[in-house]
Write a protein that holds these residues in place. Sequence first.
Motif, PDB file in Angstrom:
ATOM      1  N   SER A 204       0.796  -1.226   0.000  1.00  0.00           N
ATOM      2  CA  SER A 204       0.000   0.000   0.000  1.00  0.00           C
ATOM      3  C   SER A 204       0.825   1.271   0.000  1.00  0.00           C
ATOM      4  N   GLU A 205       2.123   1.166   0.255  1.00  0.00           N
ATOM      5  CA  GLU A 205       2.918   2.397   0.345  1.00  0.00           C
ATOM      6  C   GLU A 205       3.912   2.462  -0.811  1.00  0.00           C
ATOM      7  N   ALA A 206       5.211   2.437  -0.565  1.00  0.00           N
ATOM      8  CA  ALA A 206       6.169   2.558  -1.664  1.00  0.00           C
ATOM      9  C   ALA A 206       6.069   1.395  -2.648  1.00  0.00           C
ATOM     10  N   SER A 207       5.511   0.268  -2.196  1.00  0.00           N
ATOM     11  CA  SER A 207       5.364  -0.896  -3.081  1.00  0.00           C
ATOM     12  C   SER A 207       4.019  -0.915  -3.800  1.00  0.00           C
ATOM     13  N   GLY A 208       3.295   0.199  -3.778  1.00  0.00           N
ATOM     14  CA  GLY A 208       1.925   0.172  -4.270  1.00  0.00           C
ATOM     15  C   GLY A 208       1.640   0.901  -5.555  1.00  0.00           C
TER      16      GLY A 208
ATOM     17  N   ALA B 263       7.154 -14.912  18.624  1.00  0.00           N
ATOM     18  CA  ALA B 263       7.755 -15.809  17.634  1.00  0.00           C
ATOM     19  C   ALA B 263       9.230 -16.008  17.944  1.00  0.00           C
ATOM     20  N   ASP B 264       9.806 -17.032  17.305  1.00  0.00           N
ATOM     21  CA  ASP B 264      11.233 -17.332  17.496  1.00  0.00           C
ATOM     22  C   ASP B 264      12.132 -16.228  16.951  1.00  0.00           C
ATOM     23  N   ILE B 265      11.745 -15.675  15.812  1.00  0.00           N
ATOM     24  CA  ILE B 265      12.553 -14.637  15.176  1.00  0.00           C
ATOM     25  C   ILE B 265      11.660 -13.492  14.733  1.00  0.00           C
ATOM     26  N   ALA B 266      12.277 -12.338  14.484  1.00  0.00           N
ATOM     27  CA  ALA B 266      11.552 -11.168  13.987  1.00  0.00           C
ATOM     28  C   ALA B 266      12.355 -10.521  12.874  1.00  0.00           C
ATOM     29  N   ILE B 267      11.646 -10.092  11.838  1.00  0.00           N
ATOM     30  CA  ILE B 267      12.277  -9.412  10.710  1.00  0.00           C
ATOM     31  C   ILE B 267      11.615  -8.052  10.542  1.00  0.00           C
ATOM     32  N   ILE B 268      12.408  -7.004  10.586  1.00  0.00           N
ATOM     33  CA  ILE B 268      11.926  -5.641  10.377  1.00  0.00           C
ATOM     34  C   ILE B 268      11.970  -5.354   8.885  1.00  0.00           C
ATOM     35  N   ALA B 269      10.805  -5.057   8.297  1.00  0.00           N
ATOM     36  CA  ALA B 269      10.739  -4.802   6.858  1.00  0.00           C
ATOM     37  C   ALA B 269       9.779  -3.654   6.562  1.00  0.00           C
ATOM     38  N   ASN B 270       9.689  -2.712   7.503  1.00  0.00           N
ATOM     39  CA  ASN B 270       8.733  -1.613   7.352  1.00  0.00           C
ATOM     40  C   ASN B 270       9.405  -0.296   6.968  1.00  0.00           C
ATOM     41  N   ALA B 271      10.462  -0.392   6.181  1.00  0.00           N
ATOM     42  CA  ALA B 271      11.070   0.754   5.488  1.00  0.00           C
ATOM     43  C   ALA B 271      11.330   1.933   6.419  1.00  0.00           C
TER      44      ALA B 271
ATOM     45  N   SER C 115      19.164   4.201   1.922  1.00  0.00           N
ATOM     46  CA  SER C 115      20.265   4.398   2.859  1.00  0.00           C
ATOM     47  C   SER C 115      21.213   5.464   2.327  1.00  0.00           C
ATOM     48  N   PHE C 116      22.104   5.937   3.179  1.00  0.00           N
ATOM     49  CA  PHE C 116      23.005   7.013   2.783  1.00  0.00           C
ATOM     50  C   PHE C 116      24.038   6.552   1.754  1.00  0.00           C
ATOM     51  N   ASP C 117      24.306   5.237   1.669  1.00  0.00           N
ATOM     52  CA  ASP C 117      25.235   4.754   0.645  1.00  0.00           C
ATOM     53  C   ASP C 117      24.511   3.999  -0.470  1.00  0.00           C
ATOM     54  N   TYR C 118      23.199   4.023  -0.433  1.00  0.00           N
ATOM     55  CA  TYR C 118      22.312   3.469  -1.470  1.00  0.00           C
ATOM     56  C   TYR C 118      22.266   1.942  -1.532  1.00  0.00           C
ATOM     57  N   PHE C 119      22.952   1.253  -0.634  1.00  0.00           N
ATOM     58  CA  PHE C 119      22.795  -0.193  -0.551  1.00  0.00           C
ATOM     59  C   PHE C 119      21.700  -0.517   0.462  1.00  0.00           C
ATOM     60  N   PRO C 120      20.914  -1.559   0.230  1.00  0.00           N
ATOM     61  CA  PRO C 120      19.911  -1.953   1.222  1.00  0.00           C
ATOM     62  C   PRO C 120      20.551  -2.339   2.553  1.00  0.00           C
ATOM     63  N   LEU C 121      19.733  -2.420   3.575  1.00  0.00           N
ATOM     64  CA  LEU C 121      20.143  -2.873   4.898  1.00  0.00           C
ATOM     65  C   LEU C 121      19.529  -4.245   5.117  1.00  0.00           C
ATOM     66  N   VAL C 122      20.367  -5.263   5.080  1.00  0.00           N
ATOM     67  CA  VAL C 122      19.868  -6.637   5.101  1.00  0.00           C
ATOM     68  C   VAL C 122      20.769  -7.491   5.977  1.00  0.00           C
ATOM     69  N   GLY C 123      20.182  -8.191   6.946  1.00  0.00           N
ATOM     70  CA  GLY C 123      20.968  -9.111   7.761  1.00  0.00           C
ATOM     71  C   GLY C 123      20.567  -9.089   9.216  1.00  0.00           C
ATOM     72  N   LYS C 124      21.447  -9.633  10.025  1.00  0.00           N
ATOM     73  CA  LYS C 124      21.229  -9.759  11.460  1.00  0.00           C
ATOM     74  C   LYS C 124      21.643  -8.459  12.161  1.00  0.00           C
TER      75      LYS C 124
ATOM     76  N   HIS D 131      15.482  -0.277   0.091  1.00  0.00           N
ATOM     77  CA  HIS D 131      15.658  -0.703  -1.298  1.00  0.00           C
ATOM     78  C   HIS D 131      15.452   0.438  -2.289  1.00  0.00           C
ATOM     79  N   GLY D 132      15.127   1.620  -1.797  1.00  0.00           N
ATOM     80  CA  GLY D 132      15.025   2.781  -2.668  1.00  0.00           C
ATOM     81  C   GLY D 132      14.029   2.588  -3.794  1.00  0.00           C
ATOM     82  N   SER D 133      14.400   3.005  -4.989  1.00  0.00           N
ATOM     83  CA  SER D 133      13.499   2.928  -6.144  1.00  0.00           C
ATOM     84  C   SER D 133      13.637   1.624  -6.913  1.00  0.00           C
TER      85      SER D 133
END
Length: 402
Positions: free
Chosen positions: A42-46, A192-200, A304-313, A346-348
């Motif tokens: 509904s937001e940037a992916s919409g 839950a056992d794990i949590a993933i933040i994916a809300n931009a 992000s400030f260097d344009y790479f996504p933020l992905v990982g632990k 993930h930018g554009s």
Amino acid sequence: MNLTPKTAIIIGGGIAGCSTAYALASRGIKVTLFERNTQIASEASGNPQAMLYPRLSGDDDASRFALESYLYSLEFFKNLNLNSEDFNVCGMLQLGFNPRELARIQKVAAQNHADDILKYVNADEASSLAGATLPHDALYFPKAAWVNPQQLCKRLVAHENISIKTLTNIDSLLKNNDLFEIYSNGQLIEKADIAIIANANEAQHLGINLHLKTQAVRGQVSMLEATSISQNIKSIICSDGYLSPAENGQHCLGATFSVDNLDTALDEEDHQANLFKLKSFSSALHENLKNNIKGGRVSFRCTSFDYFPLVGKLLDNKLLQAKPPRPNAKPESLPWVNGLYINVAHGSRGFTSAPFCAELLAQMICNEPITMNIEFAELMNPNRFALRKLGLKRLAKMICST
């Protein structure tokens, strides 16, 4: 965490969250995905259409990541068997519309990529491929495509191991013993056992001390009613913006970039800025379509400030600052929050990068051999800005292997 988790919480129902949910659910993990809007994407992916293509500059990290994630995601989408009206491999032309862009596409073409990935074409060839007269040479990407974001995301989460909870705004995320707890309106709603933040852009608002260095970038797309001439356009056409082939009688033209404008309302000046991009494709196309704007859409990308996504632990940033590690410390000795992960910024290019990153993240979470380029995992280390702030540049380029 050495064992594959049984349950996962994902916060955010855009392309990053939905891709991650799919990757984990496909491995047998029970996923609950939370979205604050009435429906996912509904937001940037919409936007009505998402363009799937890479922007390459040369043999640098950003270009290698762009190309590899693009090729991965295209194959991934094909295997989802989406309807033809929701996924169209139509090809894309990147025009050498000024001297700088012409030099860039010539440099990329000289790298001798396979013709089925990209090839240099002259203006006449570009015009034939586009179905419209174009005055510029171009790079042609025959596998490039557009996808319907809403339908794609719905397909990703249509899995028996995924539960979706919309209209749920997450206030905070806590770890209690070995389980993650999320709260909405002060009430515990899931564990839950794990949590993933994916809300931009909302990742910073979960009550966790994160140092992500992201910013919201406003983008406006314009919807144009197709004409008898523009209806013949067969491929995506690109300069510093893009024009899609007509779908259901309209083109998608975009997009603007602004870090200063936070207004959610459509802006007439932004429509005109998009039309100016169209003029750089072709004066004739601009003349044909300039009076056909029928609407548009505003969204806020997370970059992000260097344009790479933020992905990982993720690390416990509070502990990291309280007791900074030595520069020669081993990555596994850092204060990791076991079971807490992120997939944002993930930018554009989210529809090309997020599925790739979701698979990489799932491999990390499930302790599988990393089949993706490990250098990309290191470049996307979500703790890199916090570590660099402490002068730990070597550690900022490393990931935890356990």
